[in-house]
Design a protein around this motif. Structure first.
Motif, mmCIF file in Angstrom:
data_model
loop_
_atom_site.group_PDB
_atom_site.id
_atom_site.type_symbol
_atom_site.label_atom_id
_atom_site.label_comp_id
_atom_site.label_asym_id
_atom_site.label_seq_id
_atom_site.Cartn_x
_atom_site.Cartn_y
_atom_site.Cartn_z
ATOM 1 N N GLU A 307 11.739 -5.802 -6.276
ATOM 2 C CA GLU A 307 11.955 -6.248 -7.762
ATOM 3 C C GLU A 307 13.082 -7.003 -7.583
ATOM 4 O O GLU A 307 13.825 -7.144 -6.953
ATOM 5 C CB GLU A 307 12.278 -5.141 -8.531
ATOM 6 N N GLU A 308 12.739 -8.416 -8.025
ATOM 7 C CA GLU A 308 13.381 -9.621 -8.301
ATOM 8 C C GLU A 308 14.727 -9.141 -8.823
ATOM 9 O O GLU A 308 16.055 -9.735 -8.589
ATOM 10 C CB GLU A 308 12.865 -10.766 -8.898
ATOM 11 N N SER A 309 14.620 -8.231 -9.851
ATOM 12 C CA SER A 309 15.794 -8.120 -10.587
ATOM 13 C C SER A 309 16.943 -7.407 -9.799
ATOM 14 O O SER A 309 18.084 -7.333 -9.920
ATOM 15 C CB SER A 309 15.627 -7.041 -11.693
ATOM 16 N N SER A 310 16.566 -6.801 -8.745
ATOM 17 C CA SER A 310 17.410 -5.899 -7.710
ATOM 18 C C SER A 310 18.307 -6.875 -7.066
ATOM 19 O O SER A 310 19.582 -6.630 -7.099
ATOM 20 C CB SER A 310 16.607 -5.210 -6.631
ATOM 21 N N PHE A 314 22.447 -7.402 -7.901
ATOM 22 C CA PHE A 314 23.564 -7.297 -6.813
ATOM 23 C C PHE A 314 24.207 -8.546 -6.928
ATOM 24 O O PHE A 314 25.744 -8.418 -6.642
ATOM 25 C CB PHE A 314 22.715 -7.421 -5.436
ATOM 26 N N MET A 315 23.624 -9.570 -7.105
ATOM 27 C CA MET A 315 24.803 -10.937 -7.096
ATOM 28 C C MET A 315 25.418 -10.886 -8.284
ATOM 29 O O MET A 315 26.707 -11.485 -8.104
ATOM 30 C CB MET A 315 23.870 -12.228 -7.029
ATOM 31 N N TRP A 319 28.353 -8.703 -5.720
ATOM 32 C CA TRP A 319 28.825 -10.035 -4.497
ATOM 33 C C TRP A 319 30.208 -10.280 -4.594
ATOM 34 O O TRP A 319 30.737 -10.690 -5.649
ATOM 35 C CB TRP A 319 27.846 -11.060 -4.610
ATOM 36 N N GLU A 320 31.006 -9.829 -3.656
ATOM 37 C CA GLU A 320 32.405 -10.148 -3.480
ATOM 38 C C GLU A 320 33.218 -9.432 -4.756
ATOM 39 O O GLU A 320 34.120 -9.676 -5.098
ATOM 40 C CB GLU A 320 32.469 -11.524 -3.711
ATOM 41 N N VAL A 321 32.610 -8.134 -5.091
ATOM 42 C CA VAL A 321 33.099 -7.700 -6.317
ATOM 43 C C VAL A 321 33.380 -5.821 -5.909
ATOM 44 O O VAL A 321 34.541 -5.551 -5.838
ATOM 45 C CB VAL A 321 32.539 -7.687 -7.593
ATOM 46 N N SER A 322 32.288 -5.430 -5.386
ATOM 47 C CA SER A 322 32.439 -3.967 -5.108
ATOM 48 C C SER A 322 31.502 -3.683 -4.353
ATOM 49 O O SER A 322 30.437 -4.401 -3.969
ATOM 50 C CB SER A 322 32.270 -3.265 -6.379
#
Length: 591
Positions: A307-310, A314-315, A319-322
Motif C-alpha cells: 500500500e502506498e500509504s505505508s 513511514f516518511m 523518518w529520522e524521528v523514531s
C-alpha cells in the motif's frame, strides 16, 4: 630511366664509403655533429630509392640506435630523420621495419622531449600501430616493445589510443597462439613504499607483450574510448582476463608469492595484480556487466508493503524521528518476487552451523568510496594501487564479539601467529579458515561493502538510493552464532534498515540523547563515555526480528543486538542469525 637508377646507385655507393669512414668515430661524436645526422638522412633517403640497398638502411638504423645510447640530455630526433620513420615502418622488408620500430622505442624512452616528439608525429604512431598487424614475428615483437616504450608517458598513451592501438593489440593477442592452460606465478616488488605483485606467465614472450601493452592502454581509456571498443573484442578479452584473475587471486590467497621468478619457466611481465583488476573493471563498463538496479517502486513494496500509504506513513511519522519495525509474513523470503530471496538462496546456508569460508575466499578488498562519487574513473585513478588485494581486516571484514554488553573483542587481535595481524592486515587462506573457528567461539563475522560484492545486493542498494533520492546506499551483512552479541552498543551517522534474512535476533534501541542528529562522517564513538543509567531509561524499545522482518533505525539512535532462541519458531534449533543492514547516508543537501 635506367640511366637515373645507375647514377643514383653510384651516388649511394660513394656516400656509403663516406659513411663507413664517419662510422669509425664514436657514436656520441656522430650525435653531436649535425653533418652526421645529415649523412644518415641522405644515405637512407638515397637507399630507399633502390631496392638493392637494404644493407645501407640497416647500417644507418643501427648507427642511429647507437647514437641514442649516448644519453645526451634533451636531445631530439632531427626532423629529416623523423620524417623518414613512417616510410621505414611501412617498408616491405621485415628487418627494416623491425629495426625502425626499435629506433622508435629507443627514442621514446630516451627522454620526455623525444617521447613527446615521437607521439606528436601522427604518421609515426600510425606506422607503429600498423606494424602490430604484421605476420612477421620480429616485426610484431619490435612493434609491441616500441608501443610499451611510447606508453611510458601520458601523451604517448593518448596518441596510441587515437590511432586504435588498443584494438590492434587486443586483436593481436587473441589471435596469437597461447597455452590452453596458462600457469601464473607472482613476484613481489616495492613501488612507492608499498609492496605490489608482478605477474609471471608461463607463455612465450609475444603474447605477454601484447597483453601488457593492451592492459596499459585499457587502463588509460576514458568512458567514451571504452564504449567505442568493439563489444565482441572486449567481451572475449574480458573472459580471458577473468580466468587469469582466478589463478592470480588463488596465488595471492595462498601466499605462494616469490621474491623472484625463474626466468626459464615463466616470462615476468610488467603487469601487476592491481593493473589486471583495474582492466577487468574497465572492460566490464564496456560490456555492460553491471547490475541493473531494482525499480524503486519494487523496493518500496518489498520493504514497506504494497500500500502506498505505508511508505507515506513511514516518511511522515518515522523518518529520522523514531524506530519502526515492519513485520513480514513468515514465508516472505520464499516468494520469487522478493528482493532478498536470490541472495539468501545463493548462500546455501542449510546447516545449523553455516559454512562461509568458501564465500570469503572469493572476495577481494574494496577500497572505500565516497557516497557522492560520480566519476568512477577518477576514483580508480586514486585507488588503483590498492585494487585486487585479499580482503582487509577492519576495512572489509571484522570478526568480533561483545562481552558484558560493553567491550568489543576482535578475534584476530587475540590470536598469535596469524597473517592478518601484520600490516597491512590482509586475510589469507589460513586466516579465512580461522574465521570458522572464531564463529564456533561466539564471534560475529561482519562483512562490509556487500553492495560491491554481490549483484543481487547491488540491485537492492541502488534501488534504495533512488527511492530516497541519494547518490548511493551501503550494505553490510552480519553472521552471528547462537547466544552471542557482535557489535557493542553504538549509534550511526546514517539511517539503517535492518533486514532479517535467517534466524532471529533481539534488538534494543535507546532514546535519542541529543536533539541534534549526527552529520555524515561525524564521529559517533563517544557512547561509551555516556552515563549508562541514562541509556537504560524507560524509553528504550526492544524488537524481536524474525525472518522477513525489517527494522528502521534513524541515525543517532543507540542500538545493540544479540541472538536468541525463538521457541515458537520452526528454526528454534538453528540458533544463528544472518541479517543485512542497508544504510542510507543522508547528504547535507537532503537535510
Amino acid at each position: 630511366m635506367e640511366e637515373r637508377k645507375r647514377k643514383g646507385s653510384i651516388t649511394t655507393r660513394r656516400k656509403w664509403k663516406k659513411f663507413q669512414t664517419l662510422s669509425s668515430t664514436s657514436s656520441s661524436k656522430l650525435q653531436h655533429h649535425a653533418h652526421g645526422n645529415n649523412t644518415i638522412f641522405a644515405l637512407m633517403l638515397a637507399a630507399l630509392s633502390a631496392d638493392s640497398n637494404k644493407p645501407i638502411i640497416e647500417r644507418c638504423l643501427n648507427q642511429l640506435r647507437l647514437s641514442l645510447l649516448s644519453k645526451t640530455p634533451k636531445q631530439t630526433l632531427p626532423i629529416p630523420i623523423l620524417s623518414l620513420l613512417p616510410v621505414l615502418l611501412n617498408n616491405k622488408c621485415a628487418e627494416i621495419v623491425s629495426n625502425c620500430a626499435e629506433i622508435v622505442g629507443a627514442a621514446s624512452i630516451f627522454s620526455f622531449e623525444m617521447n613527446e616528439q615521437i607521439a606528436s608525429d601522427g604518421e609515426v604512431v600510425k606506422g607503429l600501430v600498423s606494424a602490430v598487424g604484421s605476420t612477421k614475428m620480429n616485426v610484431l615483437m619490435a612493434a609491441c616493445n616500441a608501443i610499451l616504450d611510447l606508453s611510458t608517458t601520458s601523451i604517448g598513451r593518448q596518441r596510441l589510443l587515437e590511432f586504435s592501438a588498443m584494438e590492434s593489440l587486443i586483436f593481436g593477442f587473441l589471435q596469437v597462439p597461447k597455452s590452453s592452460i596458462t600457469s601464473v606465478s607472482l613476484r613481489t616488488e616495492e613501488k612507492g613504499g608499498e609492496t605490489c605483485f608482478r605477474i609471471g606467465l608461463k607463455e612465450d614472450e609475444l603474447p605477454v607483450l601484447l597483453l601488457d601493452a593492451a592492459i596499459t592502454l585499457i587502463n588509460t581509456c576514458n568512458i567514451e574510448q571504452l564504449e567505442k571498443m568493439p563489444r565482441k573484442l572486449s567481451e572475449t578479452l574480458l573472459a580471458y582476463l577473468k580466468k587469469l584473475w582466478e589463478k592470480v587471486h588463488k596465488q595471492m590467497l595462498h601466499g605462494t608469492i616469490q621474491a623472484s621468478i625463474q626466468e626459464g619457466h615463466f616470462y615476468v611481465s610488467n603487469i601487476r595484480t592491481n593493473n589486471l583488476a583495474e582492466s577487468i573493471f574497465r572492460l566490464s563498463i564496456n560490456t555492460g556487466q553491471f547490475t541493473t538496479p531494482f525499480d524503486f517502486k519494487l523496493i518500496k513494496r518489498s520493504i514497506f508493503g504494497w500500500e502506498e500509504s505505508s511508505f507515506q506513513h513511514f516518511m511522515l511519522n518515522h523518518w529520522e524521528v523514531s524506530p519502526l519495525c515492519i513485520r513480514r509474513l513468515s514465508n516472505a523470503l520464499a516468494k520469487q518476487d522478493d528482493i532478498f530471496s536470490s541472495f539468501v538462496q545463493s548462500l546455501d546456508f542449510k546447516e545449523a552451523r553455516p559454512s562461509f569460508s568458501s564465500i570469503l575466499q572469493n572476495l577481494i578488498s574494496c577500497p572505500p568510496i565516497a557516497s557522492d562519487e560520480l566519476d568512477i574513473l577518477s576514483f580508480l585513478k586514486e585507488a588503483k594501487n590498492h585494487l585486487g588485494y585479499p580482503i582487509l581486516y577492519q576495512q572489509d571484514i571484522r570478526v568480533l564479539k561483545t562481552q558484558q554488553s560493553e567491550k568489543e573483542v576482535h578475534f584476530f587481535q587475540e590470536c598469535s601467529g596469524s597473517c592478518c595481524v601484520q600490516a597491512p592486515q590482509f586475510l589469507y587462506i589460513d586466516d579465512i579458515l580461522r574465521c570458522e573457528e572464531a564463529y564456533t567461539e561466539g564471534y560475529t563475522v561482519a562483512l562490509r561493502g556487500v553492495e560491491f560484492r554481490f549483484a543481487s545486493i547491488a540491485a537492492i542498494a541502488d534501488g534504495l538510493a533512488s527511492l530516497f533520492g541519494q547518490p548511493s546506499a551501503g550494505a553490510n551483512i552480519y553472521l552471528t552464532p547462537p547466544n552471542s552479541q557482535g557489535l557493542a552498543r553504538h549509534c550511526d551517522d546514517h539511517c539503517v534498515l535492518v533486514c532479517q534474512l535467517i534466524g532471529v535476533k533481539q534488538w534494543t534501541i535507546y532514546p535519542l540523547l541529543s536533539l541534534q542528529l549526527p552529520r555524515l562522517y561525524e564521529s559517533v564513538d563517544s557512547l561509551h563515555n555516556l552515563e549508562v543509567e541514562r541509556l537504560r531509561m524507560d524509553g528504550r524499545k526492544q524488537f524481536l526480528l524474525k525472518e522477513g522482518d525489517v527494522l528502521y533505525i534513524p541515525r543517532g539512535f543507540a542500538h545493540e543486538a544479540s541472538t536468541v532462541v525463538d521457541n515458537n519458531g520452526p528454526n528454534e534449533t538453528a540458533g544463528f542469525s544472518l541479517h543485512l543492514t542497508l544504510s542510507v547516508e543522508v547528504e547535507p543537501p537532503f537535510e
